[in-house]
Every structure is written in C-alpha cells, then in structure tokens.
Design an enzyme around this catalytic site. Structure first.
Site, mmCIF file in Angstrom:
data_model
loop_
_atom_site.group_PDB
_atom_site.id
_atom_site.type_symbol
_atom_site.label_atom_id
_atom_site.label_comp_id
_atom_site.label_asym_id
_atom_site.label_seq_id
_atom_site.Cartn_x
_atom_site.Cartn_y
_atom_site.Cartn_z
ATOM 1 N N ASP A 168 31.068 -30.235 -24.705
ATOM 2 C CA ASP A 168 30.462 -29.186 -24.685
ATOM 3 C C ASP A 168 31.610 -28.046 -23.979
ATOM 4 O O ASP A 168 32.222 -28.592 -23.080
ATOM 5 C CB ASP A 168 29.191 -28.773 -24.173
ATOM 6 C CG ASP A 168 28.315 -27.741 -24.579
ATOM 7 O OD1 ASP A 168 29.027 -26.808 -25.289
ATOM 8 O OD2 ASP A 168 27.314 -27.500 -24.538
ATOM 9 N N TRP A 169 31.191 -26.753 -24.078
ATOM 10 C CA TRP A 169 32.316 -25.875 -23.354
ATOM 11 C C TRP A 169 32.032 -25.565 -22.010
ATOM 12 O O TRP A 169 31.136 -24.824 -21.487
ATOM 13 C CB TRP A 169 32.077 -24.440 -24.432
ATOM 14 C CG TRP A 169 32.823 -24.212 -25.721
ATOM 15 C CD1 TRP A 169 33.621 -23.362 -25.863
ATOM 16 C CD2 TRP A 169 33.216 -25.083 -26.662
ATOM 17 N NE1 TRP A 169 34.083 -23.372 -27.378
ATOM 18 C CE2 TRP A 169 33.842 -24.636 -27.855
ATOM 19 C CE3 TRP A 169 32.418 -26.618 -26.972
ATOM 20 C CZ2 TRP A 169 34.077 -25.335 -28.934
ATOM 21 C CZ3 TRP A 169 32.932 -27.245 -28.164
ATOM 22 C CH2 TRP A 169 33.689 -26.181 -29.148
#
Ligand code: BGC
Length: 749
Positions: free
Chosen positions: A288-289
């Site tokens: 995920d970012w």
C-alpha cells in the site's frame, strides 16, 4: 458494368488488406524470433521465464519500484513523462524487451482521479460503494460493475486497477467499510471476486486488498491486529481465499497495519506462507502507499513491489534493494522471483498482448450499469402499513435534508471518483485528504418530481429541526434523507452527525408518515426508529444514485437489497465498544485484540452472545412477500447440497435472496452457532416458484487446524437453516456429516 465495378472494388479491397496482413505476419515471425515471450501459445509462466532470463539486474529492479503517478502536476514524484496524470501509481516499462509500463489507478467504484478538477478527463462513472454492491447479493451485477469500471480504466490508459477491497467489517465504524464487501467471508469473497473478474475481463490487472486484517482506520499505520492463525483463516483470510479462487487477481496489496506486531508488508506469515505457499498464489504483492518499511525484511517476507516510494520514509526497493542483492541479504533468486511474478501477471492478464489505448467512454451506457447496481443495493429495512412505495394519491410530498435537492453522497479518500457534471455541492469537508465531501449531481428530489407529476414537492434543507418539522406537518408523505460521510483514514461515529437525529425525531413527531432514506457507508444508530413509518438504506449510491433511489421509492423497482453487515442496537454490543487508539496521534502504537471475537465477525458475534441487533445481517424487505418450502439436503463426497423452493406469495414481481445457514448441533469448536453457507438471488413473478440448489463449500463446515494445516469437518449432526436473514430462519433440517480432512491448499475444486 455494375458487376465489373464491384469486382474491381472487391479486388482492391483484397489487395489493401492482403498487403498489410502479409507484413504483419512477417513482423510477427520476426517478433517471435527476437521476443519469444510474445508467443501467445506459451503459458504465462513460460513467457515470464523467457523474458526474465533476458533482463539485466537494473531492468529487474525497475519492475519492482513504483512512483506516485500524478507527475504532470507534481513532477518531483517521478521523472517519467509517460506517467498518467491523476493516477495512483506508475512503474516504468522496459522498452527494449517490450514490457509496457504499469499504470495504476484506484479503485473499487471506478477510476479515481485523486482530486477535484474541472478537466473532464478526470470525470468518471462511479458505481455505488462496495458495500452497496455487496448488498445486491447479485454476482452478475458485481461482475458487470467490475467490467464497466475496468473498461473506463482501460480507456483512461490504466492497466492496473487497485480494486477488490475485501477486508471484513469487524467494526461497523471502520471508515472504509463502504469500500469493502461486508462482514461475511462467503458473501464478501464471492461478490468482490465477481467484481475483480469483471475488471480483469478488460485485459488489465486488478489488485485485491488490503492484505490483511486492515480492520480500522484509527492509527491505521501503526495498529496491530492481533489474532490467532486459525481464527484468521476462518474469517478474513477466507474472504480473500474465496475472492482469489473466483477471480485470480493479478496482484495483492499488503496493508498499512501490523499483524501480531509485524507490519503486513513484512509478514512472512501473510505473504510467503499463507498466500504464496498454502494457496499457491502465482501473482505479485505490491505494498500500500506508504506501507513499505524495509528492504531485506520486506523482500524476504514476500513483498514483490514497493509502490509509490515517495509515501515511504525512504526508497527501500530502488538502490537499497540493489545493494541488498549484491551483499546477499536478499538472494538473487528472490529478485528474479519478484520480476517473474510481476511479468507473469502482466502476461496472464493481457497487458502485453492487449496494450491499453486511451479512448472514448460511453458514459450513457455506463450510467445504466451503475444505476442497476444502485437500485438492487437499496435495502428496505422497515415499511409499516405499506408507507412505501409512494402512493399515487399523495398530493403533497416534503423532502428534507442531505442535499437531496441536488445530489447523492459518496465515500471519501483515495477511492473517490469525481463526478460527471461536476460537484453537486462545493466546499464541503476537509480541504486536504480525505476530502472534499463529494455529492454526485443526481438529485433524488428532481427524479421524484419527474415521476410524480401530480404531487407538489417542498424541499427543506434539514438544518433546523423546528423548521423541518413545520415543513413536514400535514404532508401526505415526508422523506428525510440522512447521511453519514465516511472516508479513508478515519473511523466514524455510529451517531448521525449534524444534529440529524433531532431533525428526524422532530419531523416524525410532526408527521408519522415519514420515510427515512440513509446515505451511509454502513450502520448508524437510530433512536427515532419506532417513530418513522419506513426506512431505506441507499448507501453511497454512485453516479445515478438519485434516479435509483427514486425508482425504488416510487415502486418502479421492487427493493431487493439485503444487509451485508449487522446494524447494532448500540456500541456496547460490539466486541470493542470503543475503538482502540487515538487518530490524533498517528505515531501511537496500538493493539487491536481481534482474538476477542476471533472468527466470530458480525452476525456470528451477535449470535454467539445472544445480542439482539437493530437489523440483522441478511435482512431486507420487498414490496412483495416470499415463502420457502421443500428444504432438502444431500451429501455427495465432501459436498453438502441444499435445495428448496421459493415462491413469490405477494402481488408484485420482485427479487428475493433466500439464505442458507449451517451450524453444528450440540457442542463444537466453531466460533459461533452458524455460518452463511450459500445464497441465491431469484427473480419471481407474483405466484411463481422456483427450485434453488446451493452447494456449501466444505471449508464452511470445517474448522482450521493450524498445526496439521488442514480443514477438518467433525463427524456428527449439523443443522441446515433457510431464511430471509440470519435472524429469520423459517425452515430447518438436520444432516449428518462424516469426518473429513482437507489440505490447506484446498481451493474449492
Ligand atoms: C489506500 C489504497 C490505495 C492507495 C493508492 C492508499 O492510501 O489505502 O487503498 O489503493 O492509497 O491510492
């Protein structure tokens, strides 16, 4: 003469097509000699092996390192001009070998363009929220919605869609429940699986997420979801397992949170053991970012790609990974495996053979897809005295609140799709992420007016309870729209914001012919419930939500949504009455004890504890009535099949969702008395019947043994119940099952 002309024309046509075709064949032959991985007769695995064998070390490293995609506006994020504007991520291609760039876009309701803009390039069709699609219990609609948003991703130049959110709703206040498929592993798994299948039917990759146990937004970057292996496998993991088996997503996104104190994107258990070894998952894991925290630890635990590195504390998979491979702390074979997994998915899902091309979008056709989804998502929760559908005799109708005069609400954060036609209401909500609050310009009021030309409509904005009550008094019908905005990065309160409880209470006290329409991401408390005549949950209904709501309220559409999540009567009934952590302190290390409920998520917890919910999982009314009969079971091998007859016993055509629940009789090691074993959406004319048969996946009859790594069905008597919700089980029968053990790799086939 005429004939001759036609022959000449035909000849010219043949020549004009024959020449380029010959050239194309020659080119293909040359390509297959120089680029043997472009041979479509080979398997994705073979093609990936061939291409990885040709890669330099730097080319492999290119594939595993991602940039934030919005480079045109923020050039500092990536030096690459070919990254798409308004996108979530970008990984450069390898032109020499014909590897296309990976252009990534969010998310589950459509192409999310990251911010508001007047540029029509950034406007896309929005599906209703994920939980709304789950509320349809209609696999075909989920597929069609996925196919639609996948086609918009493709036409927008994206070949990786970050869609397929399947985290179970362990807490009804989770700010991202609206993006997911509800609280049950079977329902969430197959509905999200169908959506992913639809997305990938466009020759693009879909990314199932967030792996795993990303159960709350409060302190989401630090919270540790603590749970035993068996409980996880019987709940959240099972939802992923069902979805992955159904749809074969090209990638998996590891989550922000920690699990049993280990970051999800550093968890050997999650990535190497469960996903890649136990389930034989052949695709790749992207972070995920901002969820990558290390180089060797993450890579060796099974992370294959660092996404949008600027969100991380530092780049971990660029130069640091190169150094880690050089000094042996990450084996060369691991880097080769990362490159193989990524290219394998790109081959398997058509990214090489069907390169994305930007093109026009048929917004009119797509509006129909999202509207059909929104209509079936609407759940009629209460309807006393047939207050709905709106009576043809109603002369004065008062509509109150939630900007129903101009639009419908959507959920916020990275999944935000910006509206076609611009924002219906401007300047609402946080200026930065996860704002703004977005209303799609689809007005329920206008749609209702168009469908009821004989009635006078009055709109009140619902800001003041006394004014709203005054407007409501004496009307033939009052429709109050109530909303609770939900957004990524924060959890929400079960109590309606902005004094809405007081407004509804005052209105319903002034006029008992009050219907409430909820636009929420999930459950809310309803102290006013006994006073209102009708109640409808419309969720965040997407681009055509206003029209969809109006069609249900007027009876053009017979409601057929069913709750994919339990509505609690109070927060005290939940495993954690207060959410752990403090979102104002993002660095706080927090533990969320998921062993409290273990696998007893949602209705299972309520059944186990004997709590009476406000509305049960699976509940939803219709303008018609349905009856169930002839409940029978048969067992062949390890498969339990349940069949029964459904009859539309009312006067209106409509859809129903009969649900089958299974549970052991007598003491057992199950987490709860029963589990959803199967369901079917059926469409019946008045008086018509149909026979339905559902097969129960053996894992839903088993418990997981973590030591032996087997799914074990205990010999004995089981109860099979059939009903209209988890709490309306009207037919029951018993079945005896033999002991059975299935390997951890069991995948339903
Ligand atoms: C979200 C992901 C999303 C990513 C890219 C993150 O904040 O958790 O779901 O795909 O951003 O925008």
């Amino acid at each position: 003469m005429k004939r001759q002309k036609m022959r000449a024309l035909a000849m010219a046509l043949m020549l004009s097509t024959a020449l380029p075709m010959a050239a194309a064949h020659a080119q293909a032959a040359a390509t297959s000699a120089s680029k043997p991985w472009m041979n479509t007769k080979l398997s994705a695995d073979q093609r990936a092996d061939l291409i990885v064998a040709q890669m330099t070390q730097d080319e492999k490293l290119t594939l595993v390192f991602g940039y934030f995609g919005s480079n045109q506006e923020k050039p500092k994020f990536t030096p690459h001009a070919e990254a798409r504007m308004g996108s979530a991520g970008y990984i450069p291609g390898i032109a020499r070998l014909g590897v296309p760039p990976q252009w990534e876009t969010d998310a589950g309701v459509g192409v999310a363009t990251q911010r508001e803009s007047s540029d029509p390039y950034l406007e896309r069709t929005s599906l209703p929220s994920g939980i709304a699609t789950a509320a349809t219990w209609n696999l075909e609609l989920a597929f069609k919605g996925g196919a639609m948003i996948g086609s918009e991703a493709r036409s927008s130049g994206f070949n990786v869609q970050l869609a397929g959110g399947v985290n179970l709703a362990r807490d009804p206040r989770n700010g991202r429940n609206f993006e997911y498929g509800g609280e049950d592993p079977l329902l969430a798994g197959v509905m999200v699986g169908a959506q992913i299948k639809g997305i990938q039917s466009n020759n693009i990759i879909s990314t199932i997420k967030h792996w795993a146990l990303n159960g709350q937004e409060t302190n989401r970057m630090t919270v540790s979801s603590n749970i035993s292996d068996a409980a996880a496998r019987q709940s959240d993991f099972l939802a992923f397992e069902f979805a992955i088996e159904q749809s074969n997503p090209g990638s998996v996104m590891c989550a922000y949170n920690r699990i049993n104190s280990v970051y999800a994107c550093e968890s050997d258990w999650l990535m190497n053991e469960v996903l890649k070894k136990d389930w034989n998952y052949p695709g790749y894991v992207m972070s995920d970012w901002g969820a990558t925290h290390s180089t060797a630890k993450a890579a060796n635990a099974g992370l294959d790609q660092e996404s949008a590195y600027t969100f991380d504390k530092q780049p971990f998979f660029g130069a640091p990974l190169k150094a880690a491979v050089a000094d042996g702390s990450v084996p060369q074979a691991r880097l080769d495996d990362m490159a193989k997994r990524i290219t394998r998915s790109m081959f398997a899902h058509g990214l090489f053979d069907h390169p994305v091309v930007k093109g026009p979008i048929d917004f009119a056709a797509h509006a129909k897809v999202t509207q059909a989804d929104a209509e079936e998502a609407v759940v009629l929760l209460k309807n006393e005295g047939g207050l709905l559908p709106i009576a043809k005799t109603a002369k004065k109708i008062v509509v109150i609140g939630s900007h129903a005069d101009v639009g419908v609400l959507s959920g916020g954060g990275s999944s935000q799709v910006f509206p076609i036609g611009g924002m219906a209401v401007k300047g609402l909500g946080p200026k930065g992420f996860p704002g703004p609050i977005v209303y799609h310009p689809s007005s329920p009021l206008k749609a209702l007016q168009a469908k009821n030309p004989g009635a006078t409509f009055v709109y009140d904005d619902g800001a003041d309870p006394a004014a709203a009550a005054k407007a409501a008094a004496g009307a033939d019908l009052v429709i109050v729209f109530a909303h609770q905005w939900a957004a990524e990065s924060e959890d929400y309160s079960l109590t309606l914001a902005d004094n809405q409880d007081a407004v509804i209470d005052a209105v319903a006290s002034a006029n008992p012919k009050t219907a409430v329409v909820l636009e929420t991401g999930g459950p809310v408390l309803m102290p006013w419930l006994p006073k209102v005549g009708a109640l409808v949950e419309a969720w965040f209904p997407g681009t055509n939500g206003g029209e969809a709501i109006a069609r249900v309220l007027t009876g053009e559409v017979n409601p057929s949504g069913r709750l994919p999540i339990t509505f609690p009567a109070s927060a005290d009934q939940l495993p954690r009455p207060v959410i752990d952590g403090d979102n104002s302190k993002p660095e706080l290390i927090v533990d969320a004890n998921y062993d409290i409920e273990g696998a007893a998520v949602g209705y299972k917890w309520f059944d186990k504890k004997g709590h009476q919910p406000l509305f049960a999982f699976g509940h939803g009314l219709s303008y018609s009535t349905f009856g169930y009969s002839d409940l029978k079971t048969s067992v062949v091998g390890d498969k339990l099949t349940v069949s029964f007859k459904v009859t539309n016993t009312g006067k209106t055509a409509g859809k129903d969702v009969p649900q089958v629940y299974v549970g052991p009789k007598g003491p057992s090691s199950w987490e709860a008395p029963r589990r959803l074993g199967g369901f079917k959406k059926v469409d019946l004319a008045p008086g018509a019947s149909t026979t339905v048969s559902v097969t129960v996946d053996p894992r839903l009859l088993a418990t997981f043994d973590s030591k032996a790594k087997t799914w074990n069905i205990a010999a004995g008597a089981y109860e099979v119940s059939l009903g209209a919700s988890s709490r309306a089980l009207t037919a029951k029968t018993d079945v005896t099952l033999a002991a059975k053990s299935l390997p951890v790799s069991y995948d339903g086939k």
